[in-house]
Design an enzyme around this catalytic site. Structure first.
Site, PDB file in Angstrom:
ATOM      1  N   TYR A  89       0.890  -1.167   0.077  1.00 29.89           N
ATOM      2  CA  TYR A  89      -0.077   0.242  -0.111  1.00 29.89           C
ATOM      3  C   TYR A  89       0.888   1.122   0.017  1.00 29.89           C
ATOM      4  CZ  TYR A  89      -3.035   3.638   1.474  1.00 29.89           C
ATOM      5  OH  TYR A  89      -3.684   4.785   1.321  1.00 29.89           O
TER       6      TYR A  89
ATOM      7  N   ARG B  73       1.995   8.524  13.010  1.00 30.74           N
ATOM      8  CA  ARG B  73       1.514   9.548  13.545  1.00 30.74           C
ATOM      9  C   ARG B  73      -0.005   9.737  13.700  1.00 30.74           C
ATOM     10  NH1 ARG B  73       2.579  14.407  10.260  1.00 30.74           N
ATOM     11  NH2 ARG B  73       0.960  13.388   9.251  1.00 30.74           N
TER      12      ARG B  73
ATOM     13  N   ARG C  81     -10.412   4.145   9.376  1.00 27.63           N
ATOM     14  CA  ARG C  81      -9.283   3.716   8.408  1.00 27.63           C
ATOM     15  C   ARG C  81      -8.257   2.858   9.416  1.00 27.63           C
ATOM     16  NH1 ARG C  81      -9.720   8.753   5.602  1.00 27.63           N
ATOM     17  NH2 ARG C  81      -8.544   9.607   7.428  1.00 27.63           N
TER      18      ARG C  81
ATOM     19  N   PHE D 295      14.249  20.011  -1.472  1.00 28.72           N
ATOM     20  CA  PHE D 295      12.768  19.469  -1.513  1.00 28.72           C
ATOM     21  C   PHE D 295      12.678  17.894  -0.903  1.00 28.72           C
ATOM     22  CE2 PHE D 295      10.180  16.750  -4.463  1.00 28.72           C
ATOM     23  CZ  PHE D 295       8.998  17.502  -4.375  1.00 28.72           C
TER      24      PHE D 295
HETATM   25  C1  RWZ Z   1       5.393  15.243  -3.509  1.00 34.46           C
HETATM   26  C2  RWZ Z   1       4.924  15.470  -5.807  1.00 34.46           C
HETATM   27  C3  RWZ Z   1      -0.470  13.737  -2.235  1.00 34.46           C
HETATM   28  C4  RWZ Z   1       3.354  14.392  -4.720  1.00 34.46           C
HETATM   29  C5  RWZ Z   1       0.199  11.503  -3.049  1.00 34.46           C
HETATM   30  C6  RWZ Z   1       2.757  13.898  -3.318  1.00 34.46           C
HETATM   31  C7  RWZ Z   1      -0.937  10.911  -2.419  1.00 34.46           C
HETATM   32  C8  RWZ Z   1      -1.244   9.609  -0.147  1.00 34.46           C
HETATM   33  C9  RWZ Z   1      -0.299  10.654   0.803  1.00 34.46           C
HETATM   34  C10 RWZ Z   1       1.410  13.340  -3.878  1.00 34.46           C
HETATM   35  C11 RWZ Z   1       4.749  12.945   1.821  1.00 34.46           C
HETATM   36  C12 RWZ Z   1       2.575  12.058   2.540  1.00 34.46           C
HETATM   37  C13 RWZ Z   1       2.591  13.542   0.482  1.00 34.46           C
HETATM   38  C14 RWZ Z   1       4.151  10.485   1.349  1.00 34.46           C
HETATM   39  C15 RWZ Z   1       4.291  11.938  -0.704  1.00 34.46           C
HETATM   40  N1  RWZ Z   1      -0.781   9.737  -1.549  1.00 34.46           N
HETATM   41  N2  RWZ Z   1       1.116  10.237   0.520  1.00 34.46           N
HETATM   42  C16 RWZ Z   1       4.538  15.110  -4.673  1.00 34.46           C
HETATM   43  C17 RWZ Z   1       0.347  12.762  -3.081  1.00 34.46           C
HETATM   44  C18 RWZ Z   1       3.931  11.625   2.128  1.00 34.46           C
HETATM   45  C19 RWZ Z   1       4.182  13.249   0.203  1.00 34.46           C
HETATM   46  C20 RWZ Z   1       1.846  12.510   1.395  1.00 34.46           C
HETATM   47  C21 RWZ Z   1       3.298  10.982   0.114  1.00 34.46           C
HETATM   48  C22 RWZ Z   1       2.128  11.262   0.219  1.00 34.46           C
END
Ligand code: RWZ
Length: 371
Positions: free
Chosen positions: A167, A214, A224, A284
């Site tokens: 996942y 967290r 969830r 970044f």
């Molecule tokens: C950083 C280009 C919100 C995209 C993916 C992130 C949705 C569920 C959340 C795109 C740090 C938390 C934001 C691990 C990447 N997936 N997981 C760009 C996005 C952690 C970031 C959030 C994933 C994401």
């Protein structure tokens, strides 16, 4: 000697990339509005990116945030979700596409209501960037659809550690791959990073696993369940037992096993960061990782995670941002500081005491070996 050069490499001045926003069309302005609305911490690091990648990464973020908003919404039926998730890569090129089916309480509902602005701007980026974003969106959307379908039959959430990491691969590991391919395509990272896929996977896994650790209380309240049964069932009989005050010690033992699993990714992350050469790309990637290890530290042996949302303080977040926007040496120092704090809090009565001690020792050794 080569490693010394890598770790001490320093860009002496952080270039400020001026953008003439007055030239932005209304749709691009709207995309940046959404970026500000959806991600608090991520927006800052995205906005500082090199101009070559700023818009592609911002659109990549919004595309995946759109997917996430469909997957996350408990008010949507599987029949509505599945085709959107599986076809989202084509939706990115469907003129005028938008969606107002999300529940009124969905945080990023408006992004999908006006998603046509993302489609409009997606048209304008380089074909090579579009292909990368589409590929990742396709694989993530299909992975999410498989997960959502499975979750319908398995109300107990995620079963094994392998399922849990699969996942996390879909929702975050793939983000690591997509970002890395964008950096390399833009000429801002070493192409050698692409031949070590486990490193970019760990970058995403680390961030996602830390979020899942967290957010245990918030996710539980929203129905969830991401902590795998393979881990919690070693400590408690029922998942709900984690939240009972009388099970404090068992709950802590469960959380430290979850933290141990995430912590095992730390050395890969430092290794990945060593492959970055451009300052804005380094920041970044490094800032979220520093925040992640600091978050593991505040969550470690902290029973509050089962009662409320635990966060690092604004002060330490600011300090981490400054330290991590410099070079690998300072990021290693952040990692070492938090690893040592975790090591000190390790409890001899914890069933994973030895494993945690070994992992902390390994990270500290890894850091020492590169200096
Ligand atoms: C950083 C280009 C919100 C995209 C993916 C992130 C949705 C569920 C959340 C795109 C740090 C938390 C934001 C691990 C990447 N997936 N997981 C760009 C996005 C952690 C970031 C959030 C994933 C994401």
């Amino acid at each position: 000697r080569e490693l010394r050069q890598i770790i001490q490499w320093k860009v002496w001045h952080n270039p400020v990339h001026e953008r003439d926003e007055t030239k932005d069309p209304a749709s691009l302005k709207r995309c940046f509005d959404f970026l500000h609305l959806t991600s608090r911490s991520f927006t800052a690091v995205i906005l500082e990116l090199h101009p070559e990648l700023l818009v592609p990464v911002a659109l990549f973020y919004l595309a995946l945030r759109g997917l996430d908003t469909v997957e996350d919404d408990m008010t949507l039926s599987l029949d509505t979700k599945e085709p959107i998730l599986r076809n989202f890569h084509d939706i990115l090129e469907e003129d005028g596409w938008n969606f107002d089916g999300n529940g009124p309480n969905e945080k990023d509902r408006q992004l999908l209501v006006e998603f046509n602005v993302v489609v409009e701007e997606f048209k304008k980026i380089k074909p090579a960037y579009k292909a990368i974003i589409k590929d990742i969106t396709k694989r993530m959307g299909n992975g999410m659809a498989d997960y959502v379908k499975n979750a319908e039959f398995n109300v107990n959430g995620v079963d094994t550690v392998a399922d849990y990491e699969l996942y996390c691969h879909y929702v975050a590991g793939l983000v690591g791959e997509g970002c890395t391919r964008l950096f390399v395509e833009g000429g801002l990272a070493n192409a050698a990073l692409l031949s070590r896929p486990e490193l970019m996977e760990s970058m995403g896994q680390m961030l996602q696993q830390v979020n899942i650790i967290r957010d245990i209380k918030e996710d539980h309240d929203d129905g969830r369940r991401f902590w795998p049964k393979e881990i919690w069932s070693k400590h408690v009989d029922k998942f709900e037992d984690l939240f009972k005050p009388e099970n404090k010690e068992l709950a802590l033992n469960t959380s430290t096993e979850m933290i141990l699993n995430a912590l095992n990714r730390a050395d890969d992350c430092l290794y990945y960061l060593a492959g970055l050469r451009e300052q804005s790309v380094f920041n970044f990637c490094a800032i979220p990782q520093s925040m992640a290890i600091a978050t593991l530290d505040v969550c470690f042996q902290n029973h509050d995670i089962f009662k409320k949302n635990v966060k690092i303080t604004k002060g330490s977040a600011c300090q981490l941002m400054t330290e991590s926007s410099q070079n690998l040496q300072l990021v290693c120092e952040v990692f070492r500081r938090h690893t040592r704090k975790i090591h000190h809090k390790n409890n001899p009565h914890d069933p994973n005491f030895l494993k945690i001690s070994i992992t902390c020792g390994r990270i500290e050794q890894f850091i020492e070996s590169i200096f």
